[in-house]
Design a protein around this motif. Structure first.
Motif, PDB file in Angstrom:
ATOM      1  N   ASN A 162       0.807  -1.224   0.000  1.00 29.56           N
ATOM      2  CA  ASN A 162       0.000   0.000   0.000  1.00 29.56           C
ATOM      3  C   ASN A 162       0.838   1.271   0.000  1.00 29.56           C
ATOM      4  O   ASN A 162       0.291   2.371   0.131  1.00 29.56           O
ATOM      5  CB  ASN A 162      -0.930   0.013   1.225  1.00 29.56           C
ATOM      6  N   SER A 163       2.142   1.132  -0.127  1.00 32.59           N
ATOM      7  CA  SER A 163       3.044   2.290  -0.100  1.00 32.59           C
ATOM      8  C   SER A 163       3.541   2.622  -1.506  1.00 32.59           C
ATOM      9  O   SER A 163       3.991   1.740  -2.232  1.00 32.59           O
ATOM     10  CB  SER A 163       4.255   2.007   0.801  1.00 32.59           C
ATOM     11  N   LEU A 164       3.429   3.888  -1.859  1.00 33.22           N
ATOM     12  CA  LEU A 164       3.946   4.368  -3.139  1.00 33.22           C
ATOM     13  C   LEU A 164       4.972   5.460  -2.849  1.00 33.22           C
ATOM     14  O   LEU A 164       4.636   6.520  -2.320  1.00 33.22           O
ATOM     15  CB  LEU A 164       2.813   4.929  -4.004  1.00 33.22           C
ATOM     16  N   LEU A 165       6.230   5.181  -3.157  1.00 34.60           N
ATOM     17  CA  LEU A 165       7.308   6.130  -2.885  1.00 34.60           C
ATOM     18  C   LEU A 165       7.807   6.739  -4.190  1.00 34.60           C
ATOM     19  O   LEU A 165       8.144   6.029  -5.139  1.00 34.60           O
ATOM     20  CB  LEU A 165       8.460   5.437  -2.156  1.00 34.60           C
ATOM     21  N   ARG A 166       7.862   8.061  -4.210  1.00 33.15           N
ATOM     22  CA  ARG A 166       8.395   8.793  -5.347  1.00 33.15           C
ATOM     23  C   ARG A 166       9.815   9.258  -5.030  1.00 33.15           C
ATOM     24  O   ARG A 166      10.254   9.184  -3.880  1.00 33.15           O
ATOM     25  CB  ARG A 166       7.492   9.980  -5.679  1.00 33.15           C
ATOM     26  N   ASN A 197       8.667  12.423   5.592  1.00 31.29           N
ATOM     27  CA  ASN A 197       7.216  12.592   5.549  1.00 31.29           C
ATOM     28  C   ASN A 197       6.467  11.311   5.901  1.00 31.29           C
ATOM     29  O   ASN A 197       7.056  10.276   6.219  1.00 31.29           O
ATOM     30  CB  ASN A 197       6.786  13.121   4.173  1.00 31.29           C
ATOM     31  N   ASP A 198       5.132  11.392   5.792  1.00 31.07           N
ATOM     32  CA  ASP A 198       4.280  10.257   6.150  1.00 31.07           C
ATOM     33  C   ASP A 198       4.490   9.073   5.215  1.00 31.07           C
ATOM     34  O   ASP A 198       4.308   7.920   5.629  1.00 31.07           O
ATOM     35  CB  ASP A 198       2.811  10.676   6.167  1.00 31.07           C
ATOM     36  N   ASN A 199       4.884   9.325   3.970  1.00 29.67           N
ATOM     37  CA  ASN A 199       5.096   8.217   3.037  1.00 29.67           C
ATOM     38  C   ASN A 199       6.264   7.329   3.466  1.00 29.67           C
ATOM     39  O   ASN A 199       6.187   6.098   3.367  1.00 29.67           O
ATOM     40  CB  ASN A 199       5.353   8.763   1.628  1.00 29.67           C
ATOM     41  N   ILE A 200       7.328   7.931   3.935  1.00 29.79           N
ATOM     42  CA  ILE A 200       8.488   7.157   4.386  1.00 29.79           C
ATOM     43  C   ILE A 200       8.150   6.378   5.658  1.00 29.79           C
ATOM     44  O   ILE A 200       8.478   5.190   5.788  1.00 29.79           O
ATOM     45  CB  ILE A 200       9.705   8.083   4.639  1.00 29.79           C
ATOM     46  N   ILE A 201       7.490   7.029   6.608  1.00 28.02           N
ATOM     47  CA  ILE A 201       7.113   6.341   7.852  1.00 28.02           C
ATOM     48  C   ILE A 201       6.121   5.220   7.554  1.00 28.02           C
ATOM     49  O   ILE A 201       6.229   4.111   8.097  1.00 28.02           O
ATOM     50  CB  ILE A 201       6.527   7.339   8.866  1.00 28.02           C
ATOM     51  N   GLY A 202       5.155   5.490   6.678  1.00 23.12           N
ATOM     52  CA  GLY A 202       4.187   4.457   6.315  1.00 23.12           C
ATOM     53  C   GLY A 202       4.854   3.264   5.657  1.00 23.12           C
ATOM     54  O   GLY A 202       4.489   2.108   5.919  1.00 23.12           O
ATOM     55  N   ALA A 224       2.125   6.619  14.276  1.00 23.63           N
ATOM     56  CA  ALA A 224       2.939   7.834  14.266  1.00 23.63           C
ATOM     57  C   ALA A 224       2.025   9.040  14.450  1.00 23.63           C
ATOM     58  O   ALA A 224       1.011   9.169  13.765  1.00 23.63           O
ATOM     59  CB  ALA A 224       3.712   7.948  12.955  1.00 23.63           C
ATOM     60  N   VAL A 225       2.402   9.917  15.376  1.00 21.01           N
ATOM     61  CA  VAL A 225       1.599  11.097  15.707  1.00 21.01           C
ATOM     62  C   VAL A 225       2.242  12.328  15.076  1.00 21.01           C
ATOM     63  O   VAL A 225       3.430  12.579  15.256  1.00 21.01           O
ATOM     64  CB  VAL A 225       1.503  11.282  17.236  1.00 21.01           C
ATOM     65  N   ASN A 226       1.424  13.101  14.345  1.00 24.85           N
ATOM     66  CA  ASN A 226       1.882  14.344  13.722  1.00 24.85           C
ATOM     67  C   ASN A 226       1.191  15.522  14.394  1.00 24.85           C
ATOM     68  O   ASN A 226       0.036  15.422  14.788  1.00 24.85           O
ATOM     69  CB  ASN A 226       1.556  14.319  12.222  1.00 24.85           C
ATOM     70  N   ASP A 227       1.889  16.633  14.541  1.00 24.14           N
ATOM     71  CA  ASP A 227       1.314  17.777  15.261  1.00 24.14           C
ATOM     72  C   ASP A 227       0.415  18.655  14.405  1.00 24.14           C
ATOM     73  O   ASP A 227      -0.069  19.694  14.863  1.00 24.14           O
ATOM     74  CB  ASP A 227       2.421  18.628  15.897  1.00 24.14           C
ATOM     75  N   GLN A 228       0.166  18.244  13.162  1.00 21.90           N
ATOM     76  CA  GLN A 228      -0.717  19.028  12.300  1.00 21.90           C
ATOM     77  C   GLN A 228      -2.178  18.830  12.729  1.00 21.90           C
ATOM     78  O   GLN A 228      -2.693  17.721  12.709  1.00 21.90           O
ATOM     79  CB  GLN A 228      -0.541  18.594  10.841  1.00 21.90           C
TER      80      GLN A 228
END
Length: 257
Positions: free
Chosen positions: A19-23, A37-42, A97-101
């Motif tokens: 389910n991960s797509l890395l550019r 970013n969230d993509n790397i952590i995911g 993973a918790v993000n402060d946004q």
């Protein structure tokens, strides 16, 4: 013809992994000094689940950063839509993973931390590499998960609901008054919410928080399922963080080939 793709969408795809797509723009963030970013952590969470710790898939659950972000702004009814497919009631430890946004309309954020749910102990543990900066947001998410697990707890079987069968032996000793009275009052009380801020190695810059999330997560899983005895504070150092950035990058290109 006009190209309406975003700059991120224009970046070539490096890896399509489950389910991960890395550019390329994602992978480049593994170079210092970049905030991952969230993509790397995911991707890291998914690699843990599918490869590195696949032997413990029945014990360990992961909530992707994108799902975690969605949960923040969801009603209790909507939370079920995101979490039910993950079958978290079957897991003992759950990582997110918790993000402060906290804005619905804005992407990004400035800090990552790790929230762990221990379902057996009915506790939530928060690991933050920046002096507990995300504590309030992590607690807010933990309360949402606590409500989800409490309200949507699997129903007991009819045999469990009925309790132990009555002893039909006529010579069996008579039950005490306490046994006749049924379960004690405290056994019927609702579960208590327990949130703990745990000791965590601290970052020495403004951009390594996401790497701490990945490495702390990895170390805790090893502690839970592989009997790793090395203390967290000893296992994670700045040199370890730098090396792991390069290791992750190499892993991504290795999986691509």
């Amino acid at each position: 013809m006009a190209d309406y793709r975003t700059e991120e969408q224009k970046s070539p795809i490096v890896l399509d992994y489950h389910n991960s797509l890395l550019r390329q723009s994602d992978v480049d963030l593994l170079d210092q000094p970049n905030w991952i970013n969230d993509n790397i952590i995911g991707f890291a969470f998914e690699y843990f689940e599918k490869e590195q710790f696949s032997h413990s898939v029945d014990l360990i659950g992961y909530i992707s950063p994108s799902v975690t972000q969605a949960i923040k702004f969801s009603s209790p009814e909507e939370v079920c839509i995101f979490l039910d497919p993950l079958k978290l009631h079957e897991k003992q430890y759950i990582f997110m993973a918790v993000n402060d946004q906290m804005s619905v309309t804005t992407h990004g954020g400035t800090h990552w931390s790790l929230l762990v749910c221990d379902r057996n102990q009915k506790e939530f543990h928060h690991y933050d590499s920046l002096r507990g900066s995300n504590r309030n947001i992590a607690k807010f998410l933990a309360e949402k998960l606590f409500t989800y697990f409490t309200v949507n707890a699997p129903e007991k079987s009819s045999q469990e609901k009925a309790g132990p069968q009555e002893d039909k032996n006529i010579n069996a000793p008579e039950k005490s008054s306490q046994e006749k009275a049924g379960p004690r009052e405290d056994e019927n009380r609702p579960e208590k919410f327990c949130f703990q801020q745990k000791p965590c190695p601290q970052q020495e810059n403004s951009y390594d928080c996401g790497m701490y999330v990945i490495i702390v997560c990895e170390h805790l899983i090893r502690t839970f399922v592989e009997a790793c005895m090395l203390p967290l504070e000893t296992a994670i150092t700045m040199s370890c963080i730098c090396k792991r950035r390069q290791n992750l990058k190499e892993l991504i290109y290795q999986l691509k080939s």
